[in-house]
Structures are given as C-alpha cells and as structure tokens.
Design an enzyme around this catalytic site. Sequence first.
Site, PDB file in Angstrom:
ATOM      1  N   SER A 262      51.362  43.626  21.682  1.00 15.94           N
ATOM      2  CA  SER A 262      52.108  42.382  21.500  1.00 15.94           C
ATOM      3  C   SER A 262      51.896  41.856  20.089  1.00 15.94           C
ATOM      4  O   SER A 262      51.031  42.335  19.351  1.00 15.94           O
ATOM      5  CB  SER A 262      51.634  41.340  22.506  1.00 15.94           C
ATOM      6  OG  SER A 262      50.345  40.884  22.141  1.00 15.94           O
ATOM      7  N   LYS A 263      52.695  40.869  19.746  1.00 12.74           N
ATOM      8  CA  LYS A 263      52.564  40.243  18.434  1.00 12.74           C
ATOM      9  C   LYS A 263      51.170  39.655  18.263  1.00 12.74           C
ATOM     10  O   LYS A 263      50.605  39.669  17.182  1.00 12.74           O
ATOM     11  CB  LYS A 263      53.634  39.167  18.295  1.00 12.74           C
ATOM     12  CG  LYS A 263      53.560  38.435  16.979  1.00 12.74           C
ATOM     13  CD  LYS A 263      54.756  37.565  16.749  1.00 12.74           C
ATOM     14  CE  LYS A 263      54.357  36.237  16.122  1.00 12.74           C
ATOM     15  NZ  LYS A 263      53.262  36.321  15.155  1.00 12.74           N
TER      16      LYS A 263
END
Length: 505
Positions: A262-263
Amino acid sequence: MNQRKVRVRFAPSPTGALHIGGVRTALYNYLFAKQHGGDMILRIEDTDSQRFVPGAEEYIIESLTWLGLKFDEGVGFGGNYGPYRQSERREIYKQYVDQLLNDGKAYIAFDTPEELDKKRQEISNFQYDASTRMQMRNSLTLSIEEVQSLIQSGNQYVVRMQIAPNEDIIVNDLIRGEVVINSSVLDDKVLYKSADQLPTYHLANIVDDHLMEVSHVIRGEEWLPSAPLHVLLYRGLGWEDSMPAFAHLPLLLKPEGNGKLSKRDGDRLGFPVFPLEWKDPKTNEISSGYRESGYFPDAVVNFLALLGWNPGDDQEIMDMDDLIRKFDLNHCSRSGAKFDYEKGKWFNHQYILKKDNKEVAAQFIPILNAKGVKADVAYVEKVVGMMKERVSFVKELWDQTSFFFIAPDSYDEKTAKKRWKEDSAMQLGELVEVLRTRAPFDSEGTEVEVKAWIEQKGYHLGNIMNATRLALVGEGKGPHIFDITEALGKEESIKRIQRAIEVLK
Ligand code: GLU
C-alpha cells in the site's frame, strides 16, 4: 485453436495516481502484445463519477509514456474502436442493458438504500440473489404496469444480473488454471444505474472487451472474484465463443510479505509506490514518484517485470526487447510477489553502470549547474565514468564528485590532524617538483614516477598519499590518487597541493 489477433487492453479507472501494481499490469500487457505482434489499447474506465479524480487520466498516460510503454490505440492514441473513454459510450451500453432485460437475463430493481438496509437487518448475511430476490421490489415481483409507472414517475432504479443458483462456473485462467466457483456465492450484481445513466464497471468492461475485440484480459488478482460474473455476462450476451482468455496476475505484497503493498508502506519505509510524483488535488498532499526520485525508466521496467514473473533462468538485467522476447504468462507465479524496493535501487545501480557516460553526464550537468558549476562536457563524462560505480542515482554523484569541480577551500579537521604529518609540507613541496616535470599526466605513468621518487627518498608511501589526498580532495575520500590527478590535470593538481602546504604547514 485461438487464431485471433492478439489485442490486449490496459483499463485503469481515473481515481488517482496509478499505483506501481497497475504499472506492472500495463507492462505485462505490453510485453505480451508486442511478443505476439498484437495491439495494446488504453481504455479509461470512468463510469464511477463519484470516484473520478481530475488529472488522473493525464497522469496515467504520462507515466506509461515515461516508462516507454506505447499504445497502439486508445485515449490519446486514436484507433478504430473508439471512443475509448467509457463515459463517452453511454448509448452503446444502454443497448446491451436492454438486450439482457429483454432476454430475461437481467431485471429492474427499485429497492431504495433504506429498504436494502432494512433487509440487511432482517436477514443475516443478506445477499441480493436467488434466495432473496422474490422478497424485493423489482420487475420479477411487480407487474409490468407497476414497473412502467414507477419508471415514468421518476423513480431511480438499477438493473441487476439474474444469476441462477448452484451452478459451477469455470474460469480458465492462463496463470491459475481452472478456477471453479459456485454461482450461489454470487449476488445479482448491479449492471446499470438509472441515476448516472451509466453501466457499472462489470457490464461496461465486458461490452468493451467484446466490441474492441480484446483477445486476452491480463489484470490484477483483485479482479479474479469478478471473473465468474464476467463469464456469465459473456454467456448472457451470446458472446461466449469470442470470450477473451483471462490471466490474473499475482498481488504485489509488502516488503515483509504480509499483505498487499500500500501507499502507507512506501511512506513508512521511504520508497515511492507511484511512477511519477503525484499531488492529490483534494488534499494537496504530495507523494513521491520513481521518476522524481531519480530512477531510470528502463530500470523500473526491468525491476517490475521480475515482480511476479521470471525468465526461467538467472538472468536479471533485461531491456525492453529482451523482456518482449522472453515474457511468458506460464512463468508468472500464482503467489504474491514481495515488493523488494532495495532490489529496485540495485537495478538502478546496474543501469547507471550499463549506461553510456554521455547519457549519465547529460543528466548530471543540470545538477552541476544548479550548484553553480560550469564544467566541460568531456570532463564531466570522465568524472562520471570514474565515479558512477559508487552510486545508485545520478543525484548521488554530487556528493561523490564535488571536489572534481570545486577545489577544497578548507580541510577536514579530523583527517588533517591524522594525515598531515610534520614533514608533509616539505615532502609535498618536493612532490610538486616531481609532478611539474611530468608529461603526459596520465594516471599510470605518474604513479610509476611518483613511487620511484618516494622509494629513492626512502619516504613513507602511505603518508605521502594520505597528505596528497587531503590536499586534492579536502578530506580522506575519493578514488585512486593518480586518477584524481589525471582528471584534474597538472596545473590544478599542483595548485591544490601548494594551497594545502600554505594553509596546513
Ligand atoms: N477498471 C479496472 C481497474 O481499474 C479494470 C479491471 C480490468 O482490467 O478488467 O483496474
């Protein structure tokens, strides 16, 4: 058996920056298309107006262009199957919604969000499907007249797929093999919303793949759960014979391997998860990109290609042509690929080594200019060639090479204390005379001569080399001394040594 022309599509939704996993999907599509002499299409899936983010489409195109992925047709590229933006294809979809309704494959449902909520409270694990649809407000339970009048008086509705229960649906996946799902686990998916006058992702996606003559759907694993519905849609629309082949790519996992990348992992561990820097138009938050972080596009491509695929041997460094030649869906893994960003840096390092010094120098010169340095191109190339093995990024070259461009104006105190001996000034004074007589000033020749002088005088080699390095560099770092003197040239080398004698004696 499958004699169709290979046509693949990359079909992002413009909901923000393109995630690096999406980039890998685009890359695999591209490699597959080019290997088979096929077409690569860019389709923008923007039917969800709620999630539309301005600038996202441009961002996607700029990212893929930067990486060297070329589209044959699609948004921004033209082609005979357009328009390629789903929001511009409303009328096309409407026709197939009507077809499904007329053929009894889909039905109209009027249930409001409140009504659906109420049902969810009544029935645990409520799902709109064969077991519940006859309790709901839809065209299966209402009369034709009631349906007509509800529509005419402006009630919003959705169109749902009518899925027959208890049937094994087979999805043939080129990576996963045969995947069997029982239709009873599926709900009657919404295919169309009157409020938007637009189909949902599922219908638009299938209609477009069919009309655009897509032969292979290569996409992320997160779409595998939708595949059975897609198979049913092809069947429902009478297109089963021309259904594309599916390939669902493995997930990109966190560097630690537990869960989806994920970011936040990027923020936490300090690496980009986007190809280009992205400024969120709502929050103005800026996320770093591979391009702005100094990665070469070909290094990123090489790195991504190997996240979920391998060539079957140990070869790691492959350019786009190699990848096109070697790519094989049969060598894609089923299990997720750990996102090893340190490996990404390693690839960039390999590419900086592989690249022409000219090309690296061209990228380094603007950095030098920003530091106020104006240097001869040939000189920059020479320095780059000497020093690039020490860095992973062009921008790191400045730290390693600044002394080639700017003479030290002070000397690192610790180093000076340790390396500048009592007789250093005297010895370096003599060294200047040795250097002055030398011509040419090449590294090897100078080294032989200087060492002969040291031996003849009975001086300590290490001491002289250390003091000379301090004089030339200002501290204790840098490459081989005589490579430095060769690059600096006679005049500059002597000047620096004389200055050190003056300051340090
Ligand atoms: N619009 C979907 C996405 O954003 C496309 C999925 C597919 O390739 O079928 O990824």
